[in-house]
Design an enzyme around this catalytic site. Structure first.
Site, PDB file in Angstrom:
ATOM      1  N   GLY A   1       6.307   4.173   0.374  1.00 49.89           N
ATOM      2  CA  GLY A   1       7.219   3.103  -0.022  1.00 49.89           C
ATOM      3  C   GLY A   1       7.120   2.776  -1.492  1.00 49.89           C
TER       4      GLY A   1
ATOM      5  N   ARG B   1      13.786   2.003   2.044  1.00 49.14           N
ATOM      6  CA  ARG B   1      13.499   2.175   3.475  1.00 49.14           C
ATOM      7  C   ARG B   1      14.596   1.560   4.359  1.00 49.14           C
ATOM      8  NH1 ARG B   1       6.964   1.315   3.238  1.00 49.14           N
ATOM      9  NH2 ARG B   1       6.425   3.515   3.389  1.00 49.14           N
TER      10      ARG B   1
ATOM     11  N   GLY C   1       1.269   7.557   3.869  1.00 48.33           N
ATOM     12  CA  GLY C   1       0.141   7.892   4.744  1.00 48.33           C
ATOM     13  C   GLY C   1       0.569   8.821   5.873  1.00 48.33           C
TER      14      GLY C   1
ATOM     15  N   LYS D   1      -4.149   2.149  -1.114  1.00 47.74           N
ATOM     16  CA  LYS D   1      -4.683   2.207   0.259  1.00 47.74           C
ATOM     17  C   LYS D   1      -5.831   3.213   0.283  1.00 47.74           C
ATOM     18  CE  LYS D   1      -0.459   0.713   2.540  1.00 47.74           C
ATOM     19  NZ  LYS D   1       0.721   1.093   3.336  1.00 47.74           N
TER      20      LYS D   1
END
Ligand SMILES: Nc1ncnc2c1ncn2[C@@H]1O[C@H](COP(=O)(O)OP(=O)(O)O)[C@@H](O)[C@H]1O
Ligand SMILES: O=C(OP(=O)(O)O)[C@H](O)COP(=O)(O)O
Length: 406
Positions: free
Chosen positions: A361, A39, A385, A208
């Site tokens: 990520g 990133r 997401g 998540k």
């Protein structure tokens, strides 16, 4: 969607102006060591362009999910060092988010300097549900760049978040999409609507769970195959009636999962065997358990070998694949086989002509940790997401706020 881009900002002129850049620098860490800098590398070009154009660049970003207060384990200090290397110039790290140190440093910037603010999520106003609180933080960010400042939204991984540094600040400063956001949106547009080639497979995993379970409802009718592994799988497995021990579980969504299985049972593929560990550790003792039998002790940390085989069979035949979320705790060798199996099946599909996107990520980090080249996939996205919500057709606050009347 008409948005102003970095090119437009350069045409408007940035020399000597303060430019606030929202990047997603949320990299995986092992202590203070960055285990995958993807990133940071992806965020550098936009910052570099602004530096070279003589802007005073102030970067704001988050790391992890601190609870609105300073957490030394989530310091951006290692990120500042890595970003300095990537840019080939010093990146100062402010001693606070928008306090007196950040303000003094911002005032002291000369053209082409880069200042990174402290983890923006150390300030509770960043993620507040209260519009006025977020607006207050946005105003403090604006003060750092001054009245003639500009905002560049380049953190694709957070554009699905209605947060102060993503959304509110774009309402009060002239706002532009950075190159990373523009590229990500261009690629994802290729796998939405009529543009999608079928069979279309989506693979979900990761941890998540509550965020991503909500996406399935919208995505299931659009895809031919929905493969579910990782921590995501256990709420479904529990919904099927099997005990899952201490595995990741979203209790309040068991009924939702039951309903999803009733309506989309022909599309959803769940693991039929699981690697169960006696503890969350690299040296855990493991056993392979049939999902239908379930388990009352230990936790599921990977999909089993039989599931890898079945998932690989459906994935290799797909023409479009989107993958978000590792199939297991790939960070520990013992639980990396599921993620490797999924990744290799997608690589095979890609080599056979499929269009493949890996988002997130940790998913991107997993691909690299497994020694697979970025080029083995059609696109590696910095947002998991965010990509999922884009694909389900949801309005993303961080993108819609950039829209201008064409
Ligand atoms: N069965 C599991 N139990 C607990 N954690 C898991 C499991 N499977 C995968 N994970 C974890 O999920 C994390 C990544 O999840 P997530 O943040 O949702 O993915 P991404 O960053 O790619 O969007 C990894 O750190 C991995 O260890
Ligand atoms: O890691 C991120 O998202 P991802 O895991 O969905 O790719 C982004 O940095 C957003 O983080 P958040 O999900 O804590 O808002």
């Amino acid at each position: 969607m008409a948005v102003r881009t970095l090119k437009d900002l350069l045409a408007d002129g940035v020399e000597g102006r303060g430019v606030l850049v929202r990047s997603d620098l949320n990299v995986p860490l092992d202590g203070a060591e960055i285990t995958d800098a993807g990133r940071i590398i992806a965020s550098a070009p936009t910052i570099k362009t602004l530096v070279e154009a003589g802007a005073k660049v102030i970067v704001t970003a988050h790391l992890g999910r601190p609870k609105g207060e300073a957490d030394p384990t989530l310091s951006l200090a290692p990120v500042a060092v890595r970003l300095s290397e990537e840019l080939g110039r010093n990146v100062q790290l402010a001693g606070d988010v928008v306090g007196s140190d950040a303000l003094a440093r911002a005032e002291g910037l000369t053209d082409g300097d880069v200042l990174l603010l402290k983890n923006i999520r150390f300030d509770p106003r960043e993620t507040s549900k209260d519009d006025a609180e977020r607006a207050q933080l946005a105003a403090a960010l604006v003060e750092l760049v001054g009245d003639d400042g500009a905002f560049v939204s380049d953190g694709f991984g957070v554009v699905h978040r209605k947060q102060a540094s993503v959304y509110d600040v774009a309402k009060v400063l002239p706002a532009y999409a950075g190159d990373l956001v523009a590229t990500e949106v261009d690629v994802l547009a290729k796998i939405t609507g009529d543009a999608v080639e079928h069979p279309y497979a989506v693979v979900l995993g990761g941890s998540k769970v509550s965020d991503k379970l909500a996406v399935i409802e919208a995505l299931a009718p659009k895809v031919d195959t929905l493969v579910i592994g990782g921590g995501m799988a256990f709420t479904f497995i529990k919904a099927q009636g099997s005990p899952v021990g201490d595995s990741l579980l979203q209790d309040d969504m068991i009924d939702t999962c039951k309903d999803l299985l009733e309506r989309f049972g022909d599309v959803i593929h769940l693991p039929h065997d699981i690697v169960v560990a006696d503890k969350f550790a690299p040296d855990a003792s493991t056993s392979i358990v049939k999902t239908a039998d379930g388990f009352t002790e230990g936790m599921g940390l990977d999909i089993g070998p039989g599931s890898v085989e079945r998932f690989a069979a459906v994935l290799t035949g797909a023409k479009t694949v989107f993958w978000n979320g590792p199939a297991g705790v790939f960070e520990f060798d013992k639980f990396a086989a599921g993620t490797r199996g999924v990744a290799e099946a997608i690589v095979t599909a890609t080599a056979g002509g499929a269009f493949s996107v890996v988002g997130g990520g940790d998913s991107a980090a997993a691909v690299r940790a497994l020694g697979l080249a970025d080029e083995a996939f059609s696109h590696i996205s910095t947002g998991g997401g965010a990509s999922l919500e884009y694909l389900e057709g949801k309005e993303l606050p961080g993108l819609s706020v950039l829209e201008v009347n064409a």
